[in-house]
Scaffold this active site. Structure first.
Site, PDB file in Angstrom:
ATOM      1  N   HIS A 222       0.825  -1.207   0.000  1.00 54.75           N
ATOM      2  CA  HIS A 222       0.000   0.000   0.000  1.00 54.75           C
ATOM      3  C   HIS A 222       0.863   1.262   0.000  1.00 54.75           C
ATOM      4  CE1 HIS A 222      -3.405   2.579   1.749  1.00 54.75           C
ATOM      5  NE2 HIS A 222      -3.888   2.071   0.634  1.00 54.75           N
ATOM      6  N   LYS A 224       3.030   4.370  -1.278  1.00 53.33           N
ATOM      7  CA  LYS A 224       2.904   5.259  -2.434  1.00 53.33           C
ATOM      8  C   LYS A 224       4.008   6.301  -2.323  1.00 53.33           C
ATOM      9  CE  LYS A 224      -1.990   4.478  -1.833  1.00 53.33           C
ATOM     10  NZ  LYS A 224      -3.313   5.056  -1.527  1.00 53.33           N
ATOM     11  N   ASP A 229      15.534  11.444  -9.615  1.00 57.97           N
ATOM     12  CA  ASP A 229      16.963  11.774  -9.622  1.00 57.97           C
ATOM     13  C   ASP A 229      17.593  11.754  -8.233  1.00 57.97           C
ATOM     14  OD1 ASP A 229      16.883  12.034 -12.353  1.00 57.97           O
ATOM     15  OD2 ASP A 229      16.743  14.225 -12.346  1.00 57.97           O
ATOM     16  N   HIS A 396      -9.818  10.764   1.651  1.00 58.63           N
ATOM     17  CA  HIS A 396      -8.816   9.699   1.584  1.00 58.63           C
ATOM     18  C   HIS A 396      -7.592  10.027   2.436  1.00 58.63           C
ATOM     19  CE1 HIS A 396      -6.186   6.785  -0.828  1.00 58.63           C
ATOM     20  NE2 HIS A 396      -7.201   6.059  -0.408  1.00 58.63           N
ATOM     21  N   LYS A 398      -4.846  10.459   5.342  1.00 53.98           N
ATOM     22  CA  LYS A 398      -4.320   9.726   6.493  1.00 53.98           C
ATOM     23  C   LYS A 398      -3.419  10.717   7.234  1.00 53.98           C
ATOM     24  CE  LYS A 398      -4.388   6.682   2.774  1.00 53.98           C
ATOM     25  NZ  LYS A 398      -5.702   6.175   2.847  1.00 53.98           N
ATOM     26  N   ASP A 403      -1.244  18.799  18.925  1.00 54.65           N
ATOM     27  CA  ASP A 403      -0.893  20.080  19.551  1.00 54.65           C
ATOM     28  C   ASP A 403      -0.511  21.152  18.539  1.00 54.65           C
ATOM     29  OD1 ASP A 403      -1.391  18.952  21.993  1.00 54.65           O
ATOM     30  OD2 ASP A 403       0.713  18.656  22.525  1.00 54.65           O
TER      31      ASP A 403
END
Length: 478
Positions: A222, A224, A229, A396, A398, A403
């Protein structure tokens, strides 16, 4: 009488096979009991469900991941672990704040998450902005392009990226694409042929002998990320393209990075590539790790999670950050199916007066997960959490902001699968500026959300509660 004996023998054989099947590999105790119940209560068909959802990944594959060399990064991690043990500060003034040295050491110990400093980091919060940054970077590539993705769709965006990569490969740029065959199940070999013909390299991640036909749901890559370079990196939740069968994703988050953190992303990609590739393994070389030119102010740790780890590193980081909170913990996730440790940590924070806010999408493409999510949200809203259902499409994100000073973002959802079953990656960012930017975006998202209260939870129909309870029972094996 003989019929009873035969049936008894079948039941005994099924029970024996269930015990051997589930107990032959270590797993969480709740998942162990969950699968035992499935196999015992649903004879024969239960083994079909186990084949799809429950099989562990081959130990040879896990060992290959563990045995990959990370150039000089492992030595640097050992030096940082020793420095922290001796009380040295690794991230400037923030190390004087309560709990930060312990968090740094937790991530170093659990995953060997190198502390990198002087990075430049930019928060990307829309798909058009992400696509523009990625395409611009690929267009400017001169040496190599490395992309690791869960989902690449053969839509207009996916085709445009493939065509651009094909052009760069034809111009002499080394192009390597590593994708998950389940998340990218709509791709075909013909889709990649132009890129391969131009010299690009493409491989699925741990596809096994069945390749794209592998029915295993869990243990998917999962992660991504992209590295251009060796000097520019991307990390976050954005997929490449959009599936016509899914709810439209309208909100996500990624980081664009320059600086020493890019070397960690590069090492992660090369380890995963060499695990999956058969005849195209890459020798670690200095050319993939150029000296960073960035002179930013962001310090961060990039943490990997996966079934090969003895500890759930990303979850441990979440737990430590929640325990550090003095004022607020704001969370966004497509799914919220925590284990008891994370649920208890949030409950403790709420009872201590911490401002805990949780945002999930109102509509998702996974109805079973959505029902389980609402069960757990009911438990937290009852003790004082602020819960929001995002209504402007599919959230979507995450993201966790603590604080207004610390930020976590990456690919891991707040569920058991992300923390222990799939291969994930996350950045733990020690930057007030980036944390405030993420908090401001959270506040903006609240304007497009429905506030969910304990009063609303109490008036749910009985059948809705029952469906959520049943979904929750499957949480350990989802």
């Amino acid at each position: 009488m003989w019929i009873g004996l035969v049936l008894g023998g079948i039941v005994a054989l099924n029970a024996g096979l269930a015990m051997v099947t589930v107990l032959r590999q270590p797993r969480d105790i709740s998942a162990t009991w969950g699968w035992l119940l499935v196999l015992l209560l649903i004879p024969v068909a239960g083994f079909g469900l186990y084949w799809l959802f429950g099989r562990k990944i081959a130990s040879s594959k896990l060992n290959a991941l563990l045995n990959q060399q990370r150039l000089g990064i492992d030595r640097a991690v050992a030096a940082q672990q020793e420095a922290v043990a001796l009380g040295a500060g690794l991230i400037g003034r923030a190390t004087a704040e309560a709990g930060v040295p312990e968090l740094v050491r937790t991530l170093l110990q659990a995953d060997g998450a190198l502390v990198t400093t002087l990075n430049q980091a930019t928060l990307i919060t829309t798909r058009p902005a992400f696509n523009d940054r990625l395409f611009t970077a690929v267009r400017a590539a001169r040496q190599h392009v490395h992309i690791e993705a869960y989902t690449i769709e053969p839509d207009a965006t996916g085709q445009a990226l493939r065509d651009l990569l094909t052009q760069r490969a034809a111009a002499g740029v080394l192009v390597r694409i590593l994708y998950d065959p389940f998340g990218s199940h709509r791709l075909t070999q013909a889709f990649w042929q132009p890129l391969r013909d131009a010299g690009g390299q493409v491989t699925p991640f741990i596809a096994g002998r069945l390749a794209r036909a592998n029915p295993r749901i869990n243990f998917r890559n999962h992660r991504k990320l992209a590295v251009i370079d060796g000097s520019l990196g991307f990390l976050g939740g954005f997929d490449i393209g959009s599936s016509p069968k899914r709810v439209a994703i309208t909100r996500d988050t990624a980081l664009a990075l320059r600086g020493s953190a890019v070397a960690v992303l590069q090492a992660r990609f090369l380890m995963d590539w060499n695990t999956a590739a058969k005849a195209q393994r890459v020798a670690m070389a200095d050319t993939y790790f150029p000296k960073p030119r960035a002179n930013g102010q962001v310090t961060l740790q990039i943490v990997s999670g996966g079934p090969e780890q003895p500890l759930e590193a990303i979850k441990l980081g979440y737990l430590r950050l929640i325990a550090m909170a003095k004022h607020s913990v704001w969370l966004q996730s497509p799914y919220f199916v925590p284990d008891e440790s994370l649920l208890d940590a949030l409950t403790i924070a709420i009872n201590a007066g911490i401002d805990v806010r949780i945002m999930v999408p109102r509509v998702t493409a996974q109805p079973l997960m959505a029902k389980a999510t609402r069960f757990y949200l009911d438990r937290l809203v009852r003790v004082g959490a602020q819960v929001y259902f995002y209504q402007a499409g599919f959230l979507h994100n995450k993201v966790m902001v603590v604080d207004g000073r610390y930020l976590v973002t990456g690919t891991a959802n707040l569920d058991i699968r992300s923390f222990s079953l799939n291969f994930e990656i996350a950045a733990f960012v020690y930057s007030t500026d980036l944390a405030k930017a993420a908090a401001a975006q959270f506040t903006k998202d609240c304007a497009a959300s429905l506030r969910y209260t304990h009063a609303m939870a109490k008036v749910k129909p009985r059948r809705t509660r029952l469906a959520e309870e049943l979904s929750r029972l499957l949480a350990p094996i989802l």
